[in-house]
Enzyme design. Structure first.
Site, mmCIF file in Angstrom:
data_model
loop_
_atom_site.group_PDB
_atom_site.id
_atom_site.type_symbol
_atom_site.label_atom_id
_atom_site.label_comp_id
_atom_site.label_asym_id
_atom_site.label_seq_id
_atom_site.Cartn_x
_atom_site.Cartn_y
_atom_site.Cartn_z
ATOM 1 N N GLU A 49 0.863 -1.178 0.000
ATOM 2 C CA GLU A 49 0.000 0.000 0.000
ATOM 3 C C GLU A 49 0.899 1.226 0.000
ATOM 4 O O GLU A 49 1.742 1.401 0.877
ATOM 5 C CB GLU A 49 -0.921 0.012 1.234
ATOM 6 C CG GLU A 49 -2.108 -0.936 1.060
ATOM 7 C CD GLU A 49 -3.157 -0.858 2.171
ATOM 8 O OE1 GLU A 49 -4.134 -1.597 2.093
ATOM 9 O OE2 GLU A 49 -2.983 -0.068 3.117
ATOM 10 N N ASP A 60 -5.891 9.911 9.493
ATOM 11 C CA ASP A 60 -4.598 9.393 9.926
ATOM 12 C C ASP A 60 -4.156 10.014 11.236
ATOM 13 O O ASP A 60 -4.509 11.146 11.553
ATOM 14 C CB ASP A 60 -3.546 9.671 8.854
ATOM 15 C CG ASP A 60 -3.710 8.730 7.671
ATOM 16 O OD1 ASP A 60 -3.554 7.517 7.870
ATOM 17 O OD2 ASP A 60 -4.008 9.208 6.561
ATOM 18 N N TYR A 175 -10.677 -3.692 3.521
ATOM 19 C CA TYR A 175 -9.735 -3.220 4.534
ATOM 20 C C TYR A 175 -10.553 -2.979 5.795
ATOM 21 O O TYR A 175 -11.359 -2.054 5.852
ATOM 22 C CB TYR A 175 -9.081 -1.928 4.043
ATOM 23 C CG TYR A 175 -7.964 -1.382 4.912
ATOM 24 C CD1 TYR A 175 -8.098 -1.266 6.296
ATOM 25 C CD2 TYR A 175 -6.769 -0.944 4.337
ATOM 26 C CE1 TYR A 175 -7.078 -0.754 7.072
ATOM 27 C CE2 TYR A 175 -5.741 -0.420 5.113
ATOM 28 C CZ TYR A 175 -5.908 -0.329 6.473
ATOM 29 O OH TYR A 175 -4.900 0.203 7.246
#
Lengths: 271, 403
Positions: A49, A60, A175
């Site tokens: 990734e 994030d 994911y």
């Protein structure tokens, strides 16, 4: 068969778990990104990734945000990320590469232009963190049309209706965000994950990779026992941050090799 | 493109204003936004909720805020008569509190005891801390560390009110980074926490919900203008950062024919210098903070740093409904530079005895440009969205003074 599908088929045939490292393109430098990608593959990565840096990476944690800031400060752009993938492809025709990032750089390039450029560069999948399926139907269809996998997230908060939405729009793998929080957080709830992954696997008909919060060989092994693959990001970025420039490749390789080793000691199929 | 559709019924059920708005967030937040949407949909039709909101606005905020005829200023400028909607007279000194009360009431209904907020200049942070104190809720306010330094008085105000102010060190250390950090908190504590967004941006239902709570401003004007001026205004003018005060006064006027709606963005040191915050005038559509809207961004889609003398306008995006009002032609958007806003600030102080917020001074400055071009029977209505006490430092520094 797509490179991602082939990768999961090989894993399934050999009874191994997938290892999916994440690095941010351009961190610590553009020159080191392709060598890092090759080093990750040599150390046991099955899929890569590659983070596309963005100025405002809302999902994030601080570690990946710092990686983004370092990359942007050195002039990394989405077009340059695609060039790096092309360069990587010259020496590696098999390892799938998934771009992970935010919608705005892709929209700035144009969805059609991006899809074509990503295909030409040898990208295999695209995960846009702030594109839930219902906001990117055309984009997901365009990716699929170009032979790329649109990859989506599921979270501990996702309802079964969401499982279905994501299964319909996505391909390649799911994911699963292993915790409520941002990347790199430290509180994994193994019981929660153990309860959710089998439900998701049964319902979406795709491999499930688990990420967010996996920090070492031990947590990778525990998660790996439950899932098809584990994603490790922030912990690698920390290794990059804390290594002198000439030790980055060696230190990251050593860390990934340790995780690979732990994953390969898992017996049996995912639960 | 549809223009000025009557009756106006945006957003659609998934939060889209034409191509703008929507829900662009990571998966973890999707269920929380659905929960919020359902809770708001039920509450906004519940007479008990509406009655409580109105009670709070009347008795706690001090509404209705008056409309005031700025006679001396109008006569000095020559031309149109200028009326000011006095949101500066609200409790906490700006329009922000209208929305905070609505969202805190909703949080309480949803059983969330912890509220978080982002703030730039500190006005939304102060309003949130105020309401959290009023309702006995835990309150955390995220604020860029640059803004913490620039707005020390507001930081102290929030602390007095019992809020925990968290300085944000990432990115440009300003409002957009505070918003990123608040989103991260929300993702992490999504079950216990209500995120009180301060402007008409963010993922659906925020732009709609904040607009609805702020629309009390325009609804009052619809009643007050005929009483005071004999008719509705020719133009309604408001400053636009994220755009909550502007939507609040515009929205009830969208279906009123013949009323021009003018949003005033911060042109900073001038649009040509690149140092500004005029997303609608100089930006391009993109995706940030949960919605599609006009953004100040570079070629590569990275968000660029903005500049304005007023911290409240210093934001690289804008509410998606403004993006739609611009494209549909129902509203116009213009830029006012720092220097022009300062001039209007001083004029309003000296001629009307009102110290306006620097944000609001942008709207005043555009009114001052427009009024002399119009006849004496023309009427301008300006949203004086906040008072300028918080800006003493900034204005004094510009004049070479230090406290």
């Amino acid at each position: 068969m797509s490179r991602i599908e082939s990768a999961f088929q090989r894993l399934s045939e050999s009874g191994r778990r997938g290892l999916i490292p994440f690095i941010t393109a351009g961190d610590p430098s553009a020159e080191l990104t392709v060598p890092l990608m090759h080093a990750l593959v040599r150390s046991g990565a099955d899929i890569l990734e590659l983070g596309v840096p963005f100025s405002d990476p809302m999902a994030d944690g601080p570690t990946i945000q710092r990686a983004s800031e370092r990359a942007l400060a050195q002039g990394m752009t989405l077009r340059k990320v695609l060039e790096l993938v092309s360069t990587f492809r010259r020496d590696d025709a098999d390892t799938p590469v998934v771009l992970m990032g935010y919608a705005n750089p892709i929209e700035a390039m144009g969805l059609a232009a991006f899809t074509e450029a990503a295909r030409a560069a040898g990208v295999d999948g695209v995960l846009v963190v702030d594109y839930p399926p219902e906001e990117c139907r055309d984009f997901a269809a365009a990716l699929t049309g170009a032979g790329l996998d649109p990859i989506f997230l599921l979270a501990p908060t996702s309802t079964e209706q969401r499982f279905d939405d994501v299964a319909e729009a996505g391909s390649g793998y799911i994911y699963y965000v292993s915790l409520k929080g941002v990347t790199g957080a430290r509180t994994l709830d193994f019981d929660e994950i153990a309860a959710r992954i089998p439900l998701i696997r049964a319902r979406v008909g795709m491999p499930v990779a688990v990420g967010f919060g996996i920090r070492d060989a031990e947590s990778a092994q525990r998660i790996g026992a439950l899932a098809d693959a584990v994603v490790i990001g922030s912990r690698i970025i920390e290794e990059i941050e804390n290594s002198p420039r000439d030790r980055v490749l060696a230190n990251v390789s050593e860390f990934i090799a340790g995780v690979r080793d732990a994953l390969d000691r898992i017996q049996g199929a995912p639960q | 493109m549809r223009t000025n559709e009557l009756p106006y019924s945006f957003p659609d059920d998934r939060g889209h204003f034409g191509p703008y708005g929507g829900v662009f967030v990571s998966e973890t937040l999707i269920p929380a936004l659905e929960e919020l949407r359902a809770a708001y949909a039920a509450s906004c039709k519940d007479p008990e909720f509406i009655a409580e909101f109105e009670y709070e606005l009347k008795h706690y905020v001090g509404r209705p805020s008056p409309v005031y005829y700025a006679k001396r200023w109008s006569e000095t400028l020559g031309g149109a008569r200028i009326y000011l909607k006095r949101e500066d007279l609200n409790h906490t000194g700006a329009h922000k509190v209208n929305n905070c009360i609505g969202q805190a009431m909703l949080a309480r209904r949803m059983g969330k005891r912890r509220v978080i907020a982002e703030t730039g200049a500190g006005q939304h942070g102060v309003a949130t801390a105020t309401v959290a104190a009023r309702y006995g809720m835990e309150c955390v306010v995220y604020m860029g560390s640059e803004d913490v330094k620039r707005q020390a008085a507001n930081v102290y105000r929030m602390k007095l009110l019992g809020a925990n102010v968290v300085p944000v060190e990432s990115g440009s250390k300003t409002l957009k980074d505070a918003l990123n950090e608040a989103m991260r908190d929300w993702v992490t504590n999504v079950e216990s926490t209500f995120y009180i967004i301060g402007t008409v941006a963010g993922p659906h239902p925020y732009p709609m919900m904040v607009r609805d709570f702020q629309s009390v401003i325009g609804r009052e004007c619809l009643e007050q203008m005929p009483e005071l001026a004999g008719r509705q205004p020719d133009c309604v003018i408001a400053c636009v950062g994220g755009g909550s005060n502007a939507i609040g006064i515009f929205h009830p006027y969208i279906d009123v024919p013949g009323v021009r709606l003018i949003g005033v963005e911060a042109a900073g040191e001038g649009l040509a210098t690149g140092h500004h915050a005029a997303s609608l005038t100089a930006g391009r559509p993109g995706v940030l903070h949960g919605n599609r809207t006009y953004l100040l961004q570079n070629e590569d889609g990275q968000i660029i740093e903005t500049h304005s003398i007023s911290a409240g306008l210093d934001y690289p995006g804008v509410g998606p409904e403004h993006a739609w009002l611009k494209d549909s032609g129902r509203a116009e958007y213009v830029g006012i530079a720092d220097a022009e806003a300062l001039q209007a600030f001083h004029d309003c102080c000296r001629l009307e005895g009102i110290i306006p917020a620097l944000e609001s001074a942008h709207a005043l400055a555009h009114a001052a440009k427009l009024a002399p071009t119009m006849s004496a029977d023309a009427i301008l209505l300006v949203n004086l969205s906040g008072r300028g006490d918080k800006d003493m430092h900034t204005v004094a520094e510009r004049s070479g003074l230090r406290f």
